[in-house]
Design a protein around this motif. Structure first.
Motif, mmCIF file in Angstrom:
data_model
loop_
_atom_site.group_PDB
_atom_site.id
_atom_site.type_symbol
_atom_site.label_atom_id
_atom_site.label_comp_id
_atom_site.label_asym_id
_atom_site.label_seq_id
_atom_site.Cartn_x
_atom_site.Cartn_y
_atom_site.Cartn_z
ATOM 1 N N HIS A 1 -14.599 0.399 -0.419
ATOM 2 C CA HIS A 1 -13.488 0.779 -1.282
ATOM 3 C C HIS A 1 -13.976 1.832 -2.255
ATOM 4 O O HIS A 1 -15.137 1.869 -2.646
ATOM 5 C CB HIS A 1 -12.913 -0.436 -2.022
ATOM 6 C CG HIS A 1 -13.914 -1.188 -2.822
ATOM 7 N ND1 HIS A 1 -14.686 -2.218 -2.314
ATOM 8 C CD2 HIS A 1 -14.266 -1.074 -4.132
ATOM 9 C CE1 HIS A 1 -15.472 -2.700 -3.247
ATOM 10 N NE2 HIS A 1 -15.235 -2.021 -4.370
ATOM 11 N N LEU A 2 -13.039 2.717 -2.608
ATOM 12 C CA LEU A 2 -13.374 3.857 -3.459
ATOM 13 C C LEU A 2 -12.164 4.205 -4.304
ATOM 14 O O LEU A 2 -11.040 4.290 -3.795
ATOM 15 C CB LEU A 2 -13.774 5.058 -2.587
ATOM 16 C CG LEU A 2 -14.027 6.366 -3.322
ATOM 17 C CD1 LEU A 2 -15.317 6.263 -4.156
ATOM 18 C CD2 LEU A 2 -14.144 7.526 -2.331
ATOM 19 N N TRP A 3 -12.400 4.396 -5.596
ATOM 20 C CA TRP A 3 -11.358 4.888 -6.490
ATOM 21 C C TRP A 3 -11.455 6.401 -6.528
ATOM 22 O O TRP A 3 -12.516 6.988 -6.653
ATOM 23 C CB TRP A 3 -11.520 4.320 -7.899
ATOM 24 C CG TRP A 3 -11.202 2.844 -7.974
ATOM 25 C CD1 TRP A 3 -12.063 1.812 -7.857
ATOM 26 C CD2 TRP A 3 -9.909 2.305 -8.186
ATOM 27 N NE1 TRP A 3 -11.429 0.612 -7.970
ATOM 28 C CE2 TRP A 3 -10.060 0.887 -8.184
ATOM 29 C CE3 TRP A 3 -8.637 2.816 -8.390
ATOM 30 C CZ2 TRP A 3 -9.001 0.023 -8.364
ATOM 31 C CZ3 TRP A 3 -7.589 1.953 -8.582
ATOM 32 C CH2 TRP A 3 -7.768 0.574 -8.548
ATOM 33 N N GLN A 4 -10.293 7.059 -6.394
ATOM 34 C CA GLN A 4 -10.268 8.524 -6.379
ATOM 35 C C GLN A 4 -9.007 8.996 -7.084
ATOM 36 O O GLN A 4 -7.937 8.392 -6.958
ATOM 37 C CB GLN A 4 -10.286 9.056 -4.942
ATOM 38 C CG GLN A 4 -10.309 10.564 -4.833
ATOM 39 C CD GLN A 4 -10.383 11.033 -3.386
ATOM 40 O OE1 GLN A 4 -10.701 10.236 -2.514
ATOM 41 N NE2 GLN A 4 -10.100 12.307 -3.156
ATOM 42 N N SER A 5 -9.155 10.074 -7.851
ATOM 43 C CA SER A 5 -8.026 10.629 -8.585
ATOM 44 C C SER A 5 -7.337 11.679 -7.735
ATOM 45 O O SER A 5 -7.981 12.592 -7.202
ATOM 46 C CB SER A 5 -8.499 11.251 -9.904
ATOM 47 O OG SER A 5 -7.409 11.852 -10.584
ATOM 48 N N LEU A 6 -5.999 11.550 -7.604
ATOM 49 C CA LEU A 6 -5.194 12.516 -6.855
ATOM 50 C C LEU A 6 -4.003 12.917 -7.711
ATOM 51 O O LEU A 6 -3.157 12.071 -8.058
ATOM 52 C CB LEU A 6 -4.687 11.907 -5.535
ATOM 53 C CG LEU A 6 -5.724 11.559 -4.486
ATOM 54 C CD1 LEU A 6 -5.049 10.875 -3.301
ATOM 55 C CD2 LEU A 6 -6.470 12.803 -4.023
ATOM 56 N N GLY A 7 -3.962 14.192 -8.117
ATOM 57 C CA GLY A 7 -2.833 14.673 -8.934
ATOM 58 C C GLY A 7 -2.727 13.981 -10.262
ATOM 59 O O GLY A 7 -1.607 13.748 -10.738
ATOM 60 N N PRO B 1 0.834 -1.202 0.000
ATOM 61 C CA PRO B 1 0.000 0.000 0.000
ATOM 62 C C PRO B 1 0.870 1.253 0.000
ATOM 63 O O PRO B 1 1.970 1.275 0.546
ATOM 64 C CB PRO B 1 -0.790 -0.124 1.299
ATOM 65 C CG PRO B 1 0.083 -0.930 2.197
ATOM 66 C CD PRO B 1 0.804 -1.893 1.299
ATOM 67 N N ASP B 2 0.347 2.285 -0.647
ATOM 68 C CA ASP B 2 1.058 3.567 -0.637
ATOM 69 C C ASP B 2 0.795 4.334 0.654
ATOM 70 O O ASP B 2 1.562 5.245 0.985
ATOM 71 C CB ASP B 2 0.610 4.406 -1.841
ATOM 72 C CG ASP B 2 1.101 3.804 -3.137
ATOM 73 O OD1 ASP B 2 2.222 4.144 -3.536
ATOM 74 O OD2 ASP B 2 0.361 2.979 -3.724
ATOM 75 N N ALA B 3 -0.247 3.990 1.355
ATOM 76 C CA ALA B 3 -0.542 4.648 2.640
ATOM 77 C C ALA B 3 -1.335 3.682 3.507
ATOM 78 O O ALA B 3 -2.167 2.916 3.006
ATOM 79 C CB ALA B 3 -1.333 5.935 2.441
ATOM 80 N N ALA C 1 -1.972 11.175 -0.473
ATOM 81 C CA ALA C 1 -2.731 9.939 -0.296
ATOM 82 C C ALA C 1 -3.118 9.753 1.173
ATOM 83 O O ALA C 1 -4.270 9.408 1.491
ATOM 84 C CB ALA C 1 -1.916 8.739 -0.796
ATOM 85 N N GLU C 2 -2.167 9.950 2.054
ATOM 86 C CA GLU C 2 -2.479 9.821 3.490
ATOM 87 C C GLU C 2 -3.462 10.893 3.938
ATOM 88 O O GLU C 2 -4.313 10.640 4.792
ATOM 89 C CB GLU C 2 -1.196 9.893 4.322
ATOM 90 C CG GLU C 2 -0.419 8.600 4.356
ATOM 91 C CD GLU C 2 0.590 8.558 5.498
ATOM 92 O OE1 GLU C 2 0.531 9.450 6.365
ATOM 93 O OE2 GLU C 2 1.423 7.633 5.508
#
Length: 664
Positions: free
Chosen positions: A151-157, A88-90, A122-123
């Motif tokens: 669970h949820l997909w979300q766009s960040l940057g 995991p990234d966070a 992300a955090e």
């Protein structure tokens, strides 16, 4: 290793850690209970000892460090578990505000546990979702209430992230936190990650519950230890003065008197004439008086001095001394006396603040508490013998006669060797000059120091065994002398014997006297028992009263000695069995010095006449005193003007009578 196997291993390790921690808490609680009962201090070891020390030093929820170490370790374990399945990234674990509510109640705190800092977008996004999940997102943000993993997909940057979140629920079904993971490129199917997140949340719930239970136990133990400490302090403190009490004073002194400790002085302080203060102003004022003395002692002695109240009107101090010990101590005792005089002057009563002090030196004069106490006590008695209100440091040469332990041993040997002998002083009829009686006085015939009067050994007569043995020995010897002189017609009409409170409290005393009289062939009317006003301060229903009443019923007379110097004599004249009043020498010595002294003596004589008592004036030393007493119609008298106390061999000439005209 599979996710479930890794979770099971972590679960077993957590169980073992919790069991060890729980056993440590039980051991510490048992030690605390033992300290409460037996006075021992509880012991702890390792990291938990440091934790408890941290709590005892004031560690609290508000300081922001509460559970930080434990929660950090827990998050590391969760992250390791997640990383074993995926990368995991966070990973973030947040706790609800009421997670530690039971422990916070124990610690009297409502602060929430600290949250970890967010690293990266992300955090930050994961934190926002978890805060909404547990209801801490702030005003205007409603809490989400999913039952399981979401669970949820979300766009960040410009990049897509998968966020998995799951509530952490304890065994009672209460949400205590939330766990979340963020994946930029997950390498596992979403359903697998969902199951991993749910398992991690369950494991987190269990470990958090274990942590909360352990912490609650620790805080309970802190409270118990504080209670033990408080109870120990109460048990060691004199409630009136706030100083160390008598039972703990010696115990606290001993560590300061070990080899290698700095030189010190043990000071004993006695409030002079405290009983009179109680009698005159009442016990409530007496308590205020003692509190004032205690405050003055605190202000007078340097910081670090051990102060205690070791008796009703007695105080003790163990004070460290510098290199110039004696000079410093003399100055300190003088300052202490002055501080007490200043403090008690504010109470608005006359003649307060007078104290006698005795001190001994460690290690120069003694190296243990018992030895120091005996020497300081001897110095205290020496201080009182010089007129009270003075500080005295023990001196080997000058104060040996006040050293109770050695004095008691030598006195007991003298009793066994019949070297405690009766001396006799005639009591004279002031109208005829005839010998009316002879008072029996104690003298110690010492091979090294000669004949010693009572003031040289009165300090040890607080020992009831020595006091009773002395009375018995003097009575038997006096009766022997009486019988010998009676056989040749030279005996005094009667003997007057001084008795102590110990004699009168002894239920067998009357029978002992009866036996002695039968053996000597002497009748009861030939005896007068002299007691002081202090002996008569008890109740009329007590053993002393009953003994005096029985002595009088059998035919002996009872004389109230040193009348006028006590504080309860007048109130006992009407109820106690008394036949004779003896005017103290203090009043007699003032005759001729002014009309007031004469008025007092005349009043005492008038009280005796109207009450039907015989009256005896003590301490007649001048012809002028004799003339005044005869003019005042005083019946009997004794003193150096007639004869000094003499031994048995010289008694016969002293009881033949006196030519008053020639003396006056």
């Amino acid at each position: 290793m599979s996710l479930r196997a890794y979770a099971d291993r972590l679960l077993q390790e957590s169980l073992r850690e919790f069991d060890r921690s729980l056993q440590q808490r039980r051991d510490a609680a048992a030690a605390a209970a033992g300290a409460l009962v037996g006075g021992a201090r509880p012991l702890a070891g390792g990291r938990r000892a440091a934790d408890m020390s941290r709590h005892r030093d004031g560690y609290s929820f508000e300081e922001g460090a509460f559970l930080a170490e434990e929660l950090g370790q827990l998050r590391e374990m969760v992250e390791q578990m997640a990383c074993s399945v995926s990368e995991p990234d966070a990973c973030l674990l947040l706790l609800s505000p009421d997670f530690m509510a039971p422990a916070a109640t124990v610690a009297n705190s409502t602060a929430a546990p600290p949250e970890p800092k967010a690293n990266g977008p992300a955090e930050e996004a994961l934190r926002s979702r978890l805060q909404r999940l547990i209801g801490t997102a702030g005003p205007g943000r409603a809490a989400e209430d999913p039952a399981g993993v979401t669970h949820l997909w979300q766009s960040l940057g410009g990049e897509s992230y998968l966020f998995l979140t799951c509530p952490v629920i304890d065994a009672q079904g209460i949400r205590i936190g939330a766990l979340g993971f963020a994946y930029k490129s997950p390498d596992q199917p979403v359903d697998v990650l969902d199951r991993g997140c749910h398992t991690a949340a369950r494991l987190s719930a269990f470990m958090l519950e274990a942590l909360r239970a352990r912490t609650t136990l620790e805080l309970d133990l802190v409270v118990a230890q504080k209670r033990v400490q408080h109870l120990r302090q109460v048990a060691e403190t004199d409630q009136l003065s706030g100083l160390v009490n008598a039972a703990s004073f010696e115990e606290k002194c001993r560590p300061r008197l070990q080899p290698g400790q700095p030189q010190a002085a043990l000071v004993l302080l006695d409030v002079d004439l405290f009983k009179r203060v109680n009698d005159l102003y009442g016990h409530q004022f007496g308590d205020t008086y003692l509190k004032t003395v205690a405050r003055a002692l605190r202000s007078a002695f340097p910081e670090g001095t051990l102060l205690g109240r070791i008796g009703g009107d007695e105080f003790g101090a163990l004070v460290e001394l510098p290199s110039h010990g004696r000079a410093y101590l003399a100055s300190l005792l003088t300052s202490c006396r002055n501080a007490i005089l200043r403090a008690t002057a504010m109470l608005g009563k006359p003649d307060l603040g007078r104290v006698s002090m005795g001190a001994s030196l460690y290690p120069a004069q003694a190296e243990d508490f018992a030895g120091l106490f005996q020497l300081a006590d001897a110095a205290l008695y020496a201080s009182k013998s010089t007129g009270r209100s003075t500080p005295t440091v023990f001196d080997e040469e000058g104060h040996q006669r006040f050293h109770n332990q050695q004095l008691s041993r030598r006195f007991a040997e003298a009793l066994a060797g019949r070297r405690i002998v009766p001396y006799f002083q005639p009591i004279v009829d002031l109208q005829t000059g005839a010998c009316h009686s002879a008072e029996v006085l104690a003298r110690w015939v010492d091979p090294d120091r000669g004949v010693l009067p009572p003031q040289n050994f009165s300090a040890i007569l607080g020992d009831y065994r020595l006091a009773e043995e002395m009375t018995r020995s003097l009575m038997l010897q006096a009766l022997e002398t009486f019988c010998d002189l009676r056989a040749c017609g030279a005996a005094p009409p009667s003997l007057s014997i001084n008795v102590t409170s110990f004699d009168l409290l002894n239920r067998e005393f009357v029978f002992d006297v009866q036996t002695a009289l039968l053996d000597a062939g002497v009748d009861w009317p030939a005896l007068t028992m002299e007691v002081t006003e202090k002996v008569m301060l008890g109740e009329a229903t007590g053993q002393i009263f009953r003994t005096l009443e029985e002595l009088r019923m059998r035919g002996a007379k009872v004389a109230l000695d040193d009348f006028g110097t006590g504080y309860g004599g007048l109130q006992h004249l009407g109820s106690w069995p008394i036949d004779i009043l003896k005017i103290d020498r203090h009043f007699v010595s003032g005759l001729g010095a002014g009309p007031r002294n004469l008025a007092v003596v005349e009043a005492l004589i008038a009280i005796a006449e109207k009450s039907g008592f015989e009256i005896v004036a003590e301490g007649i030393e001048t012809p002028e005193q004799l003339r005044v007493l005869r003019a005042a119609h005083c019946t009997y008298g004794q003193g150096y003007l007639f004869a000094r106390p003499v031994d048995a061999a010289h008694l016969a000439p002293a009881v033949r009578g006196f030519d008053l005209a020639a003396i006056a």
